[in-house]
Design a protein around this motif. Structure first.
Motif, PDB file in Angstrom:
ATOM      1  N   ALA A  36       0.908  -1.167  -0.073  1.00 51.50           N
ATOM      2  CA  ALA A  36       0.280  -0.102   0.197  1.00 51.50           C
ATOM      3  C   ALA A  36       1.425   1.545   0.186  1.00 51.50           C
ATOM      4  N   LEU A  37       2.235   1.064   1.317  1.00 51.55           N
ATOM      5  CA  LEU A  37       2.962   2.570   0.822  1.00 51.55           C
ATOM      6  C   LEU A  37       3.855   2.487  -0.225  1.00 51.55           C
ATOM      7  N   ASP A  38       3.571   1.753  -0.903  1.00 54.07           N
ATOM      8  CA  ASP A  38       4.660   1.573  -2.511  1.00 54.07           C
ATOM      9  C   ASP A  38       4.034   2.336  -3.294  1.00 54.07           C
ATOM     10  N   SER A  39       3.145   2.070  -3.328  1.00 52.84           N
ATOM     11  CA  SER A  39       1.267   2.371  -4.368  1.00 52.84           C
ATOM     12  C   SER A  39       1.434   3.680  -4.459  1.00 52.84           C
ATOM     13  N   THR A  40       1.774   4.080  -2.918  1.00 54.69           N
ATOM     14  CA  THR A  40       1.781   5.543  -3.081  1.00 54.69           C
ATOM     15  C   THR A  40       2.421   7.306  -4.133  1.00 54.69           C
ATOM     16  N   ASN A  42       5.092   8.234  -2.289  1.00 54.14           N
ATOM     17  CA  ASN A  42       5.156   9.382  -0.930  1.00 54.14           C
ATOM     18  C   ASN A  42       4.316   8.589   0.290  1.00 54.14           C
ATOM     19  N   TYR A  43       5.447   8.331   0.562  1.00 54.42           N
ATOM     20  CA  TYR A  43       5.224   7.664   2.132  1.00 54.42           C
ATOM     21  C   TYR A  43       4.720   8.483   3.349  1.00 54.42           C
ATOM     22  N   ASN A  44       5.146   9.020   3.000  1.00 56.90           N
ATOM     23  CA  ASN A  44       5.121  10.262   4.601  1.00 56.90           C
ATOM     24  C   ASN A  44       3.677  10.904   4.525  1.00 56.90           C
ATOM     25  N   LYS A  45       3.447  11.526   2.921  1.00 57.42           N
ATOM     26  CA  LYS A  45       2.593  12.184   3.357  1.00 57.42           C
ATOM     27  C   LYS A  45       0.770  11.197   3.106  1.00 57.42           C
ATOM     28  N   ALA A  46       1.313   9.766   2.891  1.00 58.58           N
ATOM     29  CA  ALA A  46       0.213   8.811   2.664  1.00 58.58           C
ATOM     30  C   ALA A  46       0.173   8.475   4.355  1.00 58.58           C
ATOM     31  N   LEU A  47       1.180   8.088   5.109  1.00 55.07           N
ATOM     32  CA  LEU A  47       0.791   8.042   7.086  1.00 55.07           C
ATOM     33  C   LEU A  47       0.328   9.538   7.023  1.00 55.07           C
ATOM     34  N   LYS A  48       0.753  10.318   6.919  1.00 53.89           N
ATOM     35  CA  LYS A  48       0.077  11.672   7.469  1.00 53.89           C
ATOM     36  C   LYS A  48      -1.146  12.169   7.351  1.00 53.89           C
ATOM     37  N   GLU A  49      -1.670  10.984   6.354  1.00 62.32           N
ATOM     38  CA  GLU A  49      -3.331  11.772   5.757  1.00 62.32           C
ATOM     39  C   GLU A  49      -3.914  10.763   5.994  1.00 62.32           C
ATOM     40  N   ILE A  50      -3.390   9.257   6.628  1.00 58.59           N
ATOM     41  CA  ILE A  50      -3.746   8.039   7.279  1.00 58.59           C
ATOM     42  C   ILE A  50      -4.222   8.636   8.806  1.00 58.59           C
ATOM     43  N   ILE A  51      -2.988   9.016   9.836  1.00 60.68           N
ATOM     44  CA  ILE A  51      -3.672   9.523  11.083  1.00 60.68           C
ATOM     45  C   ILE A  51      -3.946  10.411  11.597  1.00 60.68           C
ATOM     46  N   ARG A  52      -3.564  11.495  10.542  1.00 64.02           N
ATOM     47  CA  ARG A  52      -4.396  12.869  10.050  1.00 64.02           C
ATOM     48  C   ARG A  52      -6.472  12.149  10.075  1.00 64.02           C
ATOM     49  N   LYS A  53      -6.545  11.465   9.162  1.00 57.80           N
ATOM     50  CA  LYS A  53      -7.729  11.225   8.994  1.00 57.80           C
ATOM     51  C   LYS A  53      -8.572  10.350  10.710  1.00 57.80           C
TER      52      LYS A  53
END
Length: 65
Positions: A36-40, A42-53
């Motif tokens: 899932a992270l490889d498909s994004t 941008n790991y940093n952006k993806a993780l921040k969006e998941i955490i903020r949600k």
């Protein structure tokens, strides 16, 4: 090329303003997370969006510290 003063200034800013978190994933048991992270791209952006949600939804375990 950056000067020693520029490098020192950047390092000072990073030390004051940033915090680093490291995430280790097992290639076998966490393969879904890795994929899932490889498909994004941008790991940093993806993780921040998941955490903020999760925080917004109230599902982030902030009280488990």
């Amino acid at each position: 090329m950056t000067s020693p003063a520029q490098t020192a200034a950047v390092n000072k800013y990073i030390k004051k303003q940033m915090r680093r978190f490291t995430l280790q994933c097992n290639k076998e048991t966490d393969a879904d997370i890795i994929e899932a992270l490889d498909s994004t791209g941008n790991y940093n952006k993806a993780l921040k969006e998941i955490i903020r949600k999760a925080i917004k939804d109230g599902s982030f375990p902030l009280s488990s510290r």
